[in-house]
Motif scaffolding. Sequence first.
Motif, PDB file in Angstrom:
ATOM      1  N   TYR C 570       0.848  -1.204   0.000  1.00 46.74           N
ATOM      2  CA  TYR C 570       0.000   0.000   0.000  1.00 46.74           C
ATOM      3  C   TYR C 570       0.880   1.249   0.000  1.00 46.74           C
ATOM      4  O   TYR C 570       0.641   2.216  -0.724  1.00 46.74           O
ATOM      5  CB  TYR C 570      -0.892   0.060   1.250  1.00 46.74           C
ATOM      6  N   ILE C 573       2.639   1.831  -3.291  1.00 44.29           N
ATOM      7  CA  ILE C 573       1.733   2.436  -4.272  1.00 44.29           C
ATOM      8  C   ILE C 573       1.512   3.907  -3.947  1.00 44.29           C
ATOM      9  O   ILE C 573       1.539   4.775  -4.819  1.00 44.29           O
ATOM     10  CB  ILE C 573       0.390   1.671  -4.284  1.00 44.29           C
ATOM     11  N   PHE C 574       1.307   4.163  -2.670  1.00 45.37           N
ATOM     12  CA  PHE C 574       1.074   5.538  -2.219  1.00 45.37           C
ATOM     13  C   PHE C 574       2.243   6.435  -2.613  1.00 45.37           C
ATOM     14  O   PHE C 574       2.060   7.502  -3.233  1.00 45.37           O
ATOM     15  CB  PHE C 574       0.850   5.518  -0.699  1.00 45.37           C
ATOM     16  N   THR C 578       2.257   9.312  -5.494  1.00 47.17           N
ATOM     17  CA  THR C 578       2.536  10.688  -5.111  1.00 47.17           C
ATOM     18  C   THR C 578       3.636  11.272  -5.985  1.00 47.17           C
ATOM     19  O   THR C 578       3.525  12.407  -6.463  1.00 47.17           O
ATOM     20  CB  THR C 578       2.950  10.732  -3.633  1.00 47.17           C
ATOM     21  N   LEU C 581       2.230  11.729  -9.627  1.00 52.15           N
ATOM     22  CA  LEU C 581       1.269  12.826  -9.736  1.00 52.15           C
ATOM     23  C   LEU C 581       1.959  14.165  -9.473  1.00 52.15           C
ATOM     24  O   LEU C 581       1.674  15.166 -10.143  1.00 52.15           O
ATOM     25  CB  LEU C 581       0.113  12.621  -8.753  1.00 52.15           C
ATOM     26  N   GLY C 582       2.850  14.176  -8.512  1.00 45.88           N
ATOM     27  CA  GLY C 582       3.583  15.410  -8.226  1.00 45.88           C
ATOM     28  C   GLY C 582       4.396  15.831  -9.443  1.00 45.88           C
ATOM     29  O   GLY C 582       4.416  17.010  -9.824  1.00 45.88           O
ATOM     30  N   ALA C 585       2.098  17.204 -12.063  1.00 42.56           N
ATOM     31  CA  ALA C 585       1.636  18.539 -11.693  1.00 42.56           C
ATOM     32  C   ALA C 585       2.740  19.553 -11.952  1.00 42.56           C
ATOM     33  O   ALA C 585       2.495  20.658 -12.446  1.00 42.56           O
ATOM     34  CB  ALA C 585       1.219  18.559 -10.231  1.00 42.56           C
TER      35      ALA C 585
ATOM     36  N   VAL E 212      -1.642  19.259  -5.766  1.00 43.55           N
ATOM     37  CA  VAL E 212      -1.776  17.813  -5.990  1.00 43.55           C
ATOM     38  C   VAL E 212      -1.411  17.018  -4.733  1.00 43.55           C
ATOM     39  O   VAL E 212      -2.103  16.074  -4.354  1.00 43.55           O
ATOM     40  CB  VAL E 212      -0.909  17.386  -7.182  1.00 43.55           C
ATOM     41  N   LEU E 213      -0.328  17.434  -4.089  1.00 47.14           N
ATOM     42  CA  LEU E 213       0.072  16.720  -2.875  1.00 47.14           C
ATOM     43  C   LEU E 213      -1.041  16.785  -1.839  1.00 47.14           C
ATOM     44  O   LEU E 213      -1.382  15.810  -1.178  1.00 47.14           O
ATOM     45  CB  LEU E 213       1.358  17.303  -2.308  1.00 47.14           C
ATOM     46  N   ILE E 216      -3.766  14.399  -2.571  1.00 47.43           N
ATOM     47  CA  ILE E 216      -3.459  13.016  -2.198  1.00 47.43           C
ATOM     48  C   ILE E 216      -3.641  12.825  -0.692  1.00 47.43           C
ATOM     49  O   ILE E 216      -4.180  11.820  -0.235  1.00 47.43           O
ATOM     50  CB  ILE E 216      -2.033  12.640  -2.640  1.00 47.43           C
ATOM     51  N   ILE E 220      -6.275  10.232   1.025  1.00 45.63           N
ATOM     52  CA  ILE E 220      -6.025   9.134   1.968  1.00 45.63           C
ATOM     53  C   ILE E 220      -7.152   9.086   2.984  1.00 45.63           C
ATOM     54  O   ILE E 220      -7.738   8.039   3.253  1.00 45.63           O
ATOM     55  CB  ILE E 220      -4.691   9.334   2.709  1.00 45.63           C
ATOM     56  N   VAL E 227      -5.085   5.327  -2.678  1.00 46.54           N
ATOM     57  CA  VAL E 227      -4.647   5.397  -1.278  1.00 46.54           C
ATOM     58  C   VAL E 227      -5.781   4.985  -0.343  1.00 46.54           C
ATOM     59  O   VAL E 227      -5.882   5.456   0.771  1.00 46.54           O
ATOM     60  CB  VAL E 227      -4.129   6.808  -0.933  1.00 46.54           C
TER      61      VAL E 227
END
Lengths: 128, 122, 954, 162, 508, 89
Positions: C570, C573-574, C578, C581-582, C585, E212-213, E216, E220, E227
């Motif tokens: 998990y 993946i998280f 991140t 996606l960061g 962005a 974006v951060l 996320i 969660i 997540v």
Amino acid sequence: MELLIEIVISFFLVIAGVFGFVGSFGMLKLRNTMQRLHAPTKATTLGVGGALIASMLYFALVKESLSFHELLITIFLFLTAPVSAHFIAKTYIQGREKEEDLPATERPYGWAVFDDSPSHPEDDGPQY
Amino acid sequence: MEFLVASAIGVLTAGGVYLILRLRTFPVILGISLLSYAVNVFLFATGRLAVDAPPVLQKYADVAYTDPLPQALVLTAIVISFGMTAVLVMFALGAYLEADHDQINIQDADEIESSDEKGQGA
Amino acid sequence: MTNSTSLLAIIAILPFLGALVPGLMIRAGRNACASFAAIPTVLALILLGTLAPAVLQGEVIQTSYEWLPSLGLSVSFFLDGLGLLFALMILGVGLLIILYARFYLSADDPMGQFYTYLLLFQGAMLGIVLSDNILLLLVFWELTSLSSFLLIGYWKHLPEGRQGARMALTVTGAGGLAMIAGMLIIGNIVGSYNLTDILAAGDVIKASEWYMPALILILIGAFTKSAQFPFHFWLPHAMAAPTPVSAYLHSATMVKAGVFLMARMWPALAGTEAWFYIVATTGLVTMVIGALIALFKDDLKALLAFSTVSHLGLLTMLLGFGTKAAAIAAVFHIINHLTFKAALFMTAGIVDHETHTRDIKRLGGLAKLMPITATIATITALSMAGMIPLNGFLSKEMMLEEAAHTSWMHNPWIVPVLATLGACLSVAYSLRFIVHVFGGKVRDDYPSHPHDPPFGLYASPALLTVLVVLIGTMPFLAEPIVTAAANAVTGADTHPHLKIWHGVTPALYMSLTAFGVGGVLLAMHGSLERVWNALPRPEAKVIFDWIMDRCVALAKSITASVHNGAISRYLAIFVSATVVLGYLAFTSGPIAPATRDMLPVPLPIAVGWIILVAAVGLVVTNHHKRFLSLVFISMIGLAIAGGFVYLSAPDLALTQISVETVTVMLLLLALHFMPKSTPRESSNALRVRDAGIAIAAGVAVAALAMAFLLRDFDSISAYHLANSYQGGGGTNVVNVILVDFRGYDTYGEIIVLGIAGLTIYALMDALLRGPAAKRLRETDYSQDRSRDRHPMMMVVATRAMLPIAILVGVYIFLRGHNQPGGGFIAGLVISIALLMQYMASGFAWTQLRQRIEYHSLLGWGVVIAGLTGAGAWIAGKPFLTSAFGYLHFPPIEEFEWATAIAFDLGVFLAVLGAVMLMLYSLSRIARYAGETINIDPMDHDPSAAAEKTEAEAN
Amino acid sequence: MMKRLLPHPLYSLTLVVVWLMLVNKITVGNLLLGAILGMVVPAITAPYWPGHPHVRSPLRVLEYIAVVVWDIIVANFHVAGIILFKKNKDIQSKWVTVPLDLTSPEAITILAGTITMTPGTVSSMLSADGGSILVHCLDCEDTDAVRDEIKYRYERRLKEIF
Amino acid sequence: MNHWIIAPVVLPALLAPLLAFVMRHDIVLSRAASAVGTVCLAAIAIGLTMLEAGGGTQVYFLGNWTAPFGIVLVLDRLSAIMVLLTAVLALIVLWHSIATGWDKRGRHFHALFQFQLMGINGAFLTGDAFNLFVFFEVLLIASYGLMIHGGGRTRLRAGLQYVVMNLAGSTLFLFALGTLYATTGTLNIADLAVKVQAMPADDVALVRVAAVLMLIVFAIKAALFPVQFWLPGTYANAPAPVAALFAIMTKVGAYSIIRIYTIVFGPDVAATQGIVTDWLMPAAIITLALGAIGVLGAKRLMPLLAFSVVGSMGTLMLAVSAFTPYALSTALYYLLHSTFAGAALFLLADLVVSRRGNDALTAQPPIVQNGLFAALFFVGAIGMAGMPPLSGFLGKLMVMDGVRDQSWMALAWGAILIASLVTIVGFARAGSVLFWKSTAMEPAEASDTVTPATALQVGPAMCAMGMLVALSVFAGPTASYLESTAAQLFDSSGYIDAVLSPALEGLK
Amino acid sequence: MLEIALMFAVLCFAGGLFLNLWRIARGPSRADRILALDTMVINVISLLVLYGIWEGTSVYYEAAMLVAMVGFVSTVAYCRFVLRGDIIE
Ligand code: NA
Ligand code: NA
């Protein structure tokens, strides 16, 4: 006068630097742990001590503000360093030395790491 | 200097991430600790770097001060992460003592508690 | 033409209100229960009766209440001919079923529940046919799925009941959901969810590009409900329900809902090619297939079920033709099918009830034993077969007539031939029902010896049989309602004449053919059945079960593999998500060029950096050796604290170093009870993957930090610097922010600590009452220990240092508002000082000599901070507003005070309390692990021993 | 009364001095605060120091400190020489047992601390009954000489103090 | 300044320490105090909601410092309704915990419970981004304590995972806040909005990263793909009443997304254009799918319910991702609904599981009051699966209606409807095994030791279901309040003015 | 001159830190590593003092003091862990 002050302070700084470095160098150079344990005494005593004296002098004479903090730190280090060394030595002895290899205590009891204290013979240690 | 700080944050983060991906609780705790170091420095750095400009006001001097706000935020974050870490450590210890191993992954997510344990929990 | 009355709403709600009653009345007995279930139905029928004349005159009765105007959902009912027809059917047959069920259900069956479900279902059906708002219609539509689920699964101990219920729910539920989409689309096209508006906007709908999706979705709803091929398979399995339920659901109500819906939406949707080809074809196929299967079913109810499927296909086909005449035929056949099919189901129920079997192969010859039942069955089955002069004949003729004129894909033969084939089969299974069950010799091997049931049980089918005959012989009786309903469907104002004899039409030939062929088929049934059984054919239930099992297995495997309990994954993946996606962005927007120069790097800082990086590397590479990695962690803390000092953050340095120490202590304390090393169990691939993720994350964060470090910004903190002394009364801006500007954050932060303390305490408590305590007791934690527990040197050094450390704590606390320090650091310093004392002489020894309850310390900290904040209310100021000033004692110098100090005291106490509570908890564990309490401050005090020897010598 | 308020005046005085060193500003207010703390803090920590020893001769303390500081400076140079210039294989490290006459834990601790702080020797362990110290000597030929030097230079003086 | 605004935070914050440190030995006193406190909280929340019904955004300047320099609390319709939701849910859960004796199965339940409320309310009311972090932590750490209430191996291990996941999340939150502060120089939400709007078009990369951060981080909490993994294990292993209370926790994440991405990174803000809708929608759909699949594939009741919560979050966020006022109002309706639906099921599950001894979805001898529980489960399942006549159906219709103008409407509708079907099937299978199949078996011999649930114990679950009924019956007025709520959110200038204009007038 | 002396001292202690790093990484015994860490703390204290002189401010002394204190406590704790397992038994 100012030059003298500068010389004195510089002297202590150099002393501090030299002994500080020797302390760490000794730790690198010496062969075994017990020998290396001797080295930091230099860093603590003349090393830090020199720097603290230099600092006190500097603030007292150049900045003209007497500061006792350095003294406090020194006291603190002098109080604690032997205890630290003591513990580290025991840590080393317990892990790497055999009781037989140490000299006798010349007392009815063995060394503290290996023998129960007279007051608490029933300590919760392992029952060999 | 900036590069050193940024790279230090990066190294701490990388180390932390690697460790939180381990399979036992203890390295995960270490990883979380590294991550909290990383994030604290990161947060601190958002005020930008300054040397010898602590935000302690001096009465008679006209000197520059660094940004105090991130420092306050970091302090708050440190305290919080301390509390969190303490709880995490206790959870890890508790889980180890209950399960007799400290694997962090639960093999079968649907694992059914045996009834005696449920009784204990209930 | 329209007439508004709230009576309509009352009719719609009556069954629901009534549903509450049986559950309560069952205590009063079964008759009372049944009677009270009948009351709302009767009432509703009476009320409907008062409205019927107007509706038959062509009036439309409406009533409307607001419910959810933003969505366009209103509680709107309307009653036109179609609605009236269905409402009468639902309530009328409902009443008969209530009567029938009273005698059918056994004493073991929970009758209260039955009637409750039945009335709920009745209400839902009634709602469908009366709704004037398609969203409301959807509400009732789904309610029928739910209540039928309860009815079908009524005998919950039978697996067939449970499976049948679930299957019906799945299929009709799926259709219902499709219909929701379709209805919403229609509503979107028309701009209203009012049925009246929608029916008036047929042209707009048919012209819309969304017509096809809407049509298909709505038809899926209708087809599933009306058991059209290929969704027909649920219906026979729903026969696991008690027969009254089958009779009700599969003659008058549930399955007719789909037909009703097609009829209802006829003006809006019908008349296009798509409509014709989808609806008529489906109906035609269903009619034939249903009839074919029915012929070979040995279970009476299954036979009837597939016959129902077939007849529903017939109705669907008629509606699909899209002509007015076909619509009229459909409406008429709805009535007729209701009468004979309900009666047949009840008959089947009676047979089952009496003989304890529904297997045709085990029956036969019942005509002699159960003459009344046989009569009823014969008449109604003949009607089903389309025998003149029964009502089934009439509508079937109309159907055949329509079929005869319909060409499919320019082929004039397909529809008439298949319709005739359906009719043949229909005749065959109808006759089989009569001949194989009631005809032939009396047997002596019935599971139970049958005879005609009590009147209560056959009253309902008998009544229906009367209707079958009446309508068949005097069709004009049904004309008004058929007319009204047909007009409602077609939107036209026609006056069809229902008559028995239409002359010699193609339909008549087709009908005759049907009877001829049907008779032959029955005669050949034995050999046909062998062929049928030999043919491989898909069993719908098997396929459905297979699909469902596959789906469930798939769901299980997806769930088990996606949510597999592996937090490592998990987190991987998280972190990956991140970073990705960061990155996206970041690259999706431009960034301005750098505006700041880098600061120079002095040597100690470079060394510090090297130490930090090396330490991280060491922690990572040595994390298997847990103790070692803690030693390395300390290095990181030291390096960072040094960095903070250099970069003008003394407060941070102080906090960092003290927090880090306490944290390491806690880790050491916990590690004592845990494995000292981590096994190497990740595969190389996993390690490489994790390293990749870690490096990506590290690079990303570093790049992000670098990006802003090189760019200037304006911060609100200029205000804090400017107002710290004037407004906050302190020169340490960081501390003033903490206790004043953002004191609320700090308040939250100490509460976090407080909760941490509580949580840990509670956790320990739970732990030590469970198996963990046993494990602790049984494990020996004393391997390879040194024999000295509390060495003298440490004890003595601590004696000297503890007061000094406390002074340092007090000092750091007091000066915090103006210089680096403050309550938090002070709390940690004092904690560390106490920790030193604990290490020297043990927790218990120390604890005994200090009567501070750490619980209270923590509590007081939180309360003091809170009350300091709330104190501002007295002055009418907001929470946490601080006050400060200067006191002047003449001999002493100016003394500065600020309420923020009290707040900081709260922080101090909370921190101290939290840390101590944690240590206390860990020490409790140690106690459970068998650790003894020391009674002396050090292992051995030689002076005490010397004194003792001296005393002994004296 | 005085005895109860100030069980250890010297100790309290030390704390006042420490406080003034901390605040680094000698004012009436700080003195007052220091005095309060000097009384309160020992009162709080008193339970942790049962059998508070009393120093017989404060002057001897100063003498002792002077001797030790001088020894530290001398020994520092000596040991620095060993570390920097002596080959590792030539360094003769030895264990030395120093039996003690002292019995006060405070005195023993100070002795052990002194041994450690003077470079060249580290007091590594006590015997289980606290009767002798195990000293590690970085580079020495004659262990008896080391033992006698310790006993004569430091232990003798400490016996006079306590 | 209206001091009542901070009452939802301060009241539990002062009560909790008293419960923990003064009343901890007296369970009766603790219960009474906790209950009275929660009732007061509910009363205050009702008052605040009614106050806000009139419109207008109220700001509370903590420490009497003007925004953006101090921390502010902001009471608008959204925060008012969220606080009210929390209070009502808390009452129900507290009642259940007391009636079933859950609060006695470990230490400090009531204190942790109150702290939990404090954290949640604080998060809803704050107008400061960093303070939001602080209150996230408050509510999280309290939830850690509640999560492992009563102890037990599985619970503790699941709790550990929960803690680790959230610590990672909190770390990211700080990274996000740091980036935000580094680019804008402020932390106040209204001020952030101003600064982000004024961001030069050629320098938006960093603020986009921050946005974006942040997304996320909130995802969660809201259990959005990718997540969401933590949720099933956590909810399934938490004490059931705590899981019921956690129904609001996911909503904190949803709330934060709604708040931040309307006020700060609103749909009209050029700098962060496209960030939310582009990523939120697919995530929501996958979440929805995973939730539904989980419901169908669960082997135990508690995970099944947990997955249904995941699914409901998917639906909710799908509506949010449209980011139109109307869609948002439907999202808020669904939010209210799903909170009570989840809570109702978990409370009911507790009654069943505690009598059954386990929550495995296998046929076992029937328990006492099988019929009652079957009926209640049926109602709860209807609520969760979105079948009429309960609010789930209306919510589902509204959400579908809300996204109908989106280009991805077909996808969303398909997802919602198919997920509904799968959920229905899943619930039907579970209910059939739990309550129907068991009737074919002999009652357990030890069944005389199992006490039937009293009215007092069934009450809370029924109450939660009653809320679903109420939401359904009063859908009209509720929706209209929520529509004005959404309108208020999209008019970010109202919020910004309320927070920042007092500074211009010179407050301190 | 003062500056040069200061630079020299800083260089020495920073170099010392570097050497400590080597020892802490190498070990070989746990005592060695604890010792190296302890020495590192001492060197950091010295550097903090020197930095104070360099900047002419006493703001950083508390840090030095605290480092001294926690350095001692950690060293004892590490040793106690190795020696006894439980550090506050
Ligand atoms: Na011993
Ligand atoms: Na020495």
